[in-house]
Scaffold this motif. Sequence first.
Motif, mmCIF file in Angstrom:
data_model
loop_
_atom_site.group_PDB
_atom_site.id
_atom_site.type_symbol
_atom_site.label_atom_id
_atom_site.label_comp_id
_atom_site.label_asym_id
_atom_site.label_seq_id
_atom_site.Cartn_x
_atom_site.Cartn_y
_atom_site.Cartn_z
ATOM 1 N N VAL A 290 1.275 -1.027 -0.089
ATOM 2 C CA VAL A 290 -0.152 0.334 0.368
ATOM 3 C C VAL A 290 0.829 1.965 0.216
ATOM 4 C CG1 VAL A 290 -1.752 1.423 1.181
ATOM 5 C CG2 VAL A 290 -1.487 -1.768 1.581
ATOM 6 N N LEU B 22 -5.893 0.345 0.164
ATOM 7 C CA LEU B 22 -6.506 -0.723 -0.272
ATOM 8 C C LEU B 22 -8.029 -1.577 0.339
ATOM 9 C CD1 LEU B 22 -5.709 -3.200 -1.426
ATOM 10 C CD2 LEU B 22 -4.296 -3.934 0.859
ATOM 11 N N ILE C 285 -9.868 -4.948 1.444
ATOM 12 C CA ILE C 285 -10.429 -6.670 1.152
ATOM 13 C C ILE C 285 -11.081 -6.632 1.435
ATOM 14 C CG2 ILE C 285 -8.659 -8.362 2.483
ATOM 15 C CD1 ILE C 285 -6.826 -6.233 3.104
ATOM 16 N N ARG D 170 -9.712 -12.867 8.076
ATOM 17 C CA ARG D 170 -9.330 -10.943 6.967
ATOM 18 C C ARG D 170 -9.092 -10.367 8.928
ATOM 19 N NH1 ARG D 170 -14.981 -9.168 6.340
ATOM 20 N NH2 ARG D 170 -15.170 -10.354 8.072
ATOM 21 N N LEU E 252 -5.333 -8.880 9.077
ATOM 22 C CA LEU E 252 -4.794 -7.444 10.192
ATOM 23 C C LEU E 252 -4.194 -7.340 11.331
ATOM 24 C CD1 LEU E 252 -7.667 -4.701 9.548
ATOM 25 C CD2 LEU E 252 -5.994 -4.924 8.027
ATOM 26 N N LEU F 234 -4.681 0.702 9.933
ATOM 27 C CA LEU F 234 -5.813 -0.581 9.197
ATOM 28 C C LEU F 234 -6.850 -0.397 9.809
ATOM 29 C CD1 LEU F 234 -2.757 -3.002 10.166
ATOM 30 C CD2 LEU F 234 -3.552 -2.089 7.882
ATOM 31 N N ASP G 172 -10.826 -2.492 10.280
ATOM 32 C CA ASP G 172 -11.104 -3.612 10.515
ATOM 33 C C ASP G 172 -13.136 -3.319 10.990
ATOM 34 O OD1 ASP G 172 -12.381 -6.534 10.105
ATOM 35 O OD2 ASP G 172 -10.955 -6.692 12.123
ATOM 36 N N VAL H 138 -5.774 0.400 4.989
ATOM 37 C CA VAL H 138 -6.389 -0.766 4.442
ATOM 38 C C VAL H 138 -7.609 -1.138 5.444
ATOM 39 C CG1 VAL H 138 -5.807 -3.155 4.606
ATOM 40 C CG2 VAL H 138 -3.787 -1.664 4.977
ATOM 41 N N VAL I 120 -11.057 -3.359 5.748
ATOM 42 C CA VAL I 120 -11.245 -4.973 5.313
ATOM 43 C C VAL I 120 -13.278 -4.542 5.488
ATOM 44 C CG1 VAL I 120 -11.886 -6.805 6.747
ATOM 45 C CG2 VAL I 120 -9.722 -6.681 6.266
ATOM 46 N N ALA J 227 -12.407 2.229 -2.054
ATOM 47 C CA ALA J 227 -11.325 1.416 -2.138
ATOM 48 C C ALA J 227 -10.804 2.079 -4.014
ATOM 49 C CB ALA J 227 -10.699 0.191 -2.091
ATOM 50 N N GLN K 291 -6.658 -10.054 -6.643
ATOM 51 C CA GLN K 291 -6.225 -7.668 -6.846
ATOM 52 C C GLN K 291 -6.674 -7.485 -8.088
ATOM 53 O OE1 GLN K 291 -2.404 -6.276 -4.223
ATOM 54 N NE2 GLN K 291 -2.858 -8.644 -4.704
#
Lengths: 531, 356
Positions: free
Chosen positions: A310, A316, A318, A326, A330, A452, A454, A483, A485, A496, A510
Motif C-alpha cells: 500500500v 486498499l 480487502i 481478514r 490485519l 488498518l 477492520d 487498509v 476490511v 478503495a 487483486q
Amino acid sequence: MSGQATDQPPAGEPSTPDGTGPDGAGEVLLTMTDIVKTFPGVRALGGVNLEVRAGEVHCLLGQNGAGKSTLIKVLAGAHQPDSGQIRWRGEPVVLSSPVAALRLGVATMYQELDLVPGLSVTDNVFLGHERARYGFTRRRAARAEAAALLARLGHPEIHPDQTVGELSAAGQQLVSMARALAHNARLLIMDEPTAALAADEVDNLFRIVGELTSAGVAVVYISHRMEEIRRIGHRVSVLKDGRTVARDLDARTTPTADLVALMSGRRLDAVFPERAAAPAPEPAATGQPALLTVEHLSRAGEFTDVSFTVRAGEILGIAGLVGAGRSELLETVFGARRPDAGRVLVDGVPLRAGSVPSAVAAGIGLCPEERKSQALLLEMSVAHNVTLASLPAYSRFGFTDRDRETRDALDRLTELDLRPADPARAVRTLSGGNQQKAVVARWLVRGCRVLLLDEPTRGVDVGARAELYRVVHELAAAGVALVVVSSEVPEVLGLADRVLVLREGRVVHQAPAAELTEADVLDMVMEGSAA
Amino acid sequence: MADPTAVRAARGPTPGAPDERVRGQGLLGRLVARPELGALLGAVGVFVFFSAITDQFLSPLGVATWLDDSATLGIMAVAVALLMIGGEFDLSAGVMTASTALVTAMLATRLGWNVWLALLLSLAFALAVGAFNGFLVMRTGLPSFIVTLGTFFALQGLNLGVTRLVTGTVQVSGIRSAPGYESAGFVFASTVDLGGHAFQISIAWWVGAAVIASLVLLRSRLGNWIFAVGGAAGSARAVGVPVTRTKILLFMTTALAGWLVGTINILRFASVQANQGVGLEFQFIIAAVIGGCLLTGGFGSAVGAAIGALIFGMVRQGIVFARWDNDWFFLFLGVLLLGAVLVNNTFRRRAERARR
C-alpha cells in the motif's frame, strides 16, 4: 411424520425441487408478513415476507447486514417484531420467548453455538426439557435417547456422558442438532451450519437434512455458499437491506447471476463522495515506493501466503466472508499475532514479528472490528481515549498534561467532525459512528501513517457511514496509507482504490476497484467450496 | 476450522481406530477432572500431618472435636457452593446465622413463644431475606457481590440495634426455659453416643446437607439448571431454563442453611451474641473454592465444599492440639487455599488439553 410427506423421495437424498417437489406438496407451515424490527438508530428489518412449507429446505440469501440474523432471532422468539404478522399453520402466533418458539416446534441452531460447556452431552440435549420424574432426571432414559439421537445423526461415537466443552466444533454442532431433534422440531433454522465443517462432515449434514425433510420437517437454511444451496435447497428467498427482494425462487434453476444481482446493487453510490483526485491512478507508473509492504505472510489455519503493498495516499480494500482470515491478517500486520512465515515492512524496514510496539512505533494503527471491547475504554472520556496510544508524549515525570491532552483531542475531534465535540464526554454515550471516529482520532494523534480499518462501518447507521467514508478519503488525501476490511462488497468497491479478495485465507484476486463489479467480487467471495 | 485437530475430529472415526472424541474416559481421567480432587488431596495431607504430630488428633475425642468444628461451617459451605455454581455470591450468609438465631431467641425468651413456633418464624424471615437478595440481583442485574454486601451490613445493623433495643445488651440468652426447647434441642443440638464418645448431631446435618446437595446437583433437573445458569445463563434461557427462578431459589437455599446453622448454635449454646457470624461469609466461600468451585460459576461440587469445610475444622483444631498459637491458623488457611486452587486449576487444564 405427516401425511404430506408421503410423496417425498426416500431418506438419504434431498428431494428434488423440480417443480413437483415441495412447492406444491408441503403444507404451509410458517408465514411471515411485513415483519419490521427497529433497533435504536437502525432499521434491521423493514418489511420481510417469508413462507416456509413442510418438508422443504428454504434458503435465505443476503449479504452481511441484510437482516438475516435479526430475522432468525425473530423466528426463534429472541426478538419481538415491531409490526407484521407471523402465522403458524395458518394461525396467527406470537413468539414471545425462545421457549414459546420451541413449544411450537421452531428450533434454532445458531452459528455461535449456544451450549453449556460444563454440562455433559446428554444434559445439554435435554436442558430445559429434561426427562425427569419427580424432579429427578431419568438419567438412563435420557442417556439412551441422546445416544440414539447421535446415532441417527451418524455419530454414535460421541459419548453421551462427555462434557460438551471438550468436543470439537463439529461435535458441538452435532449436539446442538441432537437438541433440536429432541425438541421434535417441525421447523429447523440452520445459520451457516457448514462454516465449521470439513467436507465429509458436510455430506453427513446434508444426509441428515434430507432425512428430516423427507419426514416433513421444514429447514430454513442460511449459507453464503451457492453450491450448497444448489445441492439441498428447494426454494430461495433473498433479503437486501432488511427487505425481501425476491421470494420463493427455485433453488436449482435460478441462475447465480440473478441471485447475486438481487443481493447486490445496493444504492450506496450516493453515499460515496467523489474523490477529489485519485491520488495514484497508475501507482506503478508514479514510481512512488510502497509505504506498507506485506510479504508472504502466513499463519497456520488462518491465512496463507498473503502479499500486498500500500502506498501513501492509497486505500486498499480487502473483501471476504467472515472466517476468510481478514481480521487475523490485519492483527498479524499490527503485530498482535505472530506470523508463521513472511514479514511486514514499513518504508522498506522490516518490523519485529509479533510485536505491537514495533508496529506502532513504525506508524501503524489498527481500528479493530469489535471497537467496544477491543479498542475503547467505554467509561472514560473521549480525550482519554484519544490520547491513550500517545501518553508518553503527554507525560512528564509520569504525570500527564491534562490541558494539552484535552486541547489536542479537541483539535482532532473538530477535524473529524466528531459530535458532540466534547472531550470530557464518556465514550459510551457516543453513537457507533462517533465512537469509530474516536478510535481513528487516537491514531491521528499518534501521528500514524498506516491505518488498518477492520469493518469500520459495522453497527454504524447509513448517515454516519457517509461521514466515515469522507474521513477515510481525507486521510488518504493527507498521505495516510489505508487498509479497509469489509464484508460489504459495495463498501470495499466504493471506498478503495485497489481491491484484494480473500477466500479461505488465500488471496484469490487483486485488481483496481474500477475494474471490478459488485457481482464479480460477490461471485469470487462466495464461490467457497465449489469444487 | 482454525484448529487442525478440530478438523480431524470432524471427520469422524476411522473404522477400527478408537475415536479421539471418546478418549480420556478412563477412571483416572475422570477422577482428575473432578472438581473435588484438590480438596481431597489437601484433606488427606492435613489429616496425615496432624495425626503424625499430635496424639489427640486421632483420638475419638479429637475426631469428634474437629468433625464438630467442620460441621456448621460445612452446612453453609455446601449451600454457598450451590449458589456459586449458579454463578452468584452471598456475603450476607455469615450474618444470617446470627440473625436467625436472634429472631428465634427473642421470640422464645421475650414473647414466651414455643421454640418450634419461633423457629418457624425465623425460617420464614431467612427465606424472605434470601428471596429478597435473589429478586434484587435478578431484577436489577447488579452483581450479587454488591447486593448481598448491602444486606450483610443491613442485617448486622439490625442484629445489633434490635438486640440492644430489646435486651439492653448485645446478647440474648435464656432459651433453655422456653417451651419446646427440649424437643427442638434434641433435633438440632443433641449428641449421639458412638463407642462411649459424644458426637454432635450437627455432623449428621452436615453429611445430610452434602448428600442431598450432591443428589440435586448431579441427579436432578434442578441440578442441571444450576450448572447451566452459572455456566451460560443466556444459552440456558434460550432453551427454556427458568434462570430467574433457579437463582432466587439458590439464594433462598443459602438463607435456609444460615437458618439451620443459626438454629444449631442457639439451641446448643442457649445464647447468641448480636455480632456473631461476621467474617464467616468468606470462610464459606473459601471452603467452596477449595472444594473446586470456580468464582465464575458453572463448575464445582457440593461434596468438595463439604471437604473444604473439613479441612478448615481439622486445621483449626489441629493447631489447638499441637499447642501452637492460634494466629498460625490463617497462614495455614492461605497456603491451603492457594494450594488447592492451583491443584484444581492445573488438573482441569491438563484434562481439557488431553482431550482436544
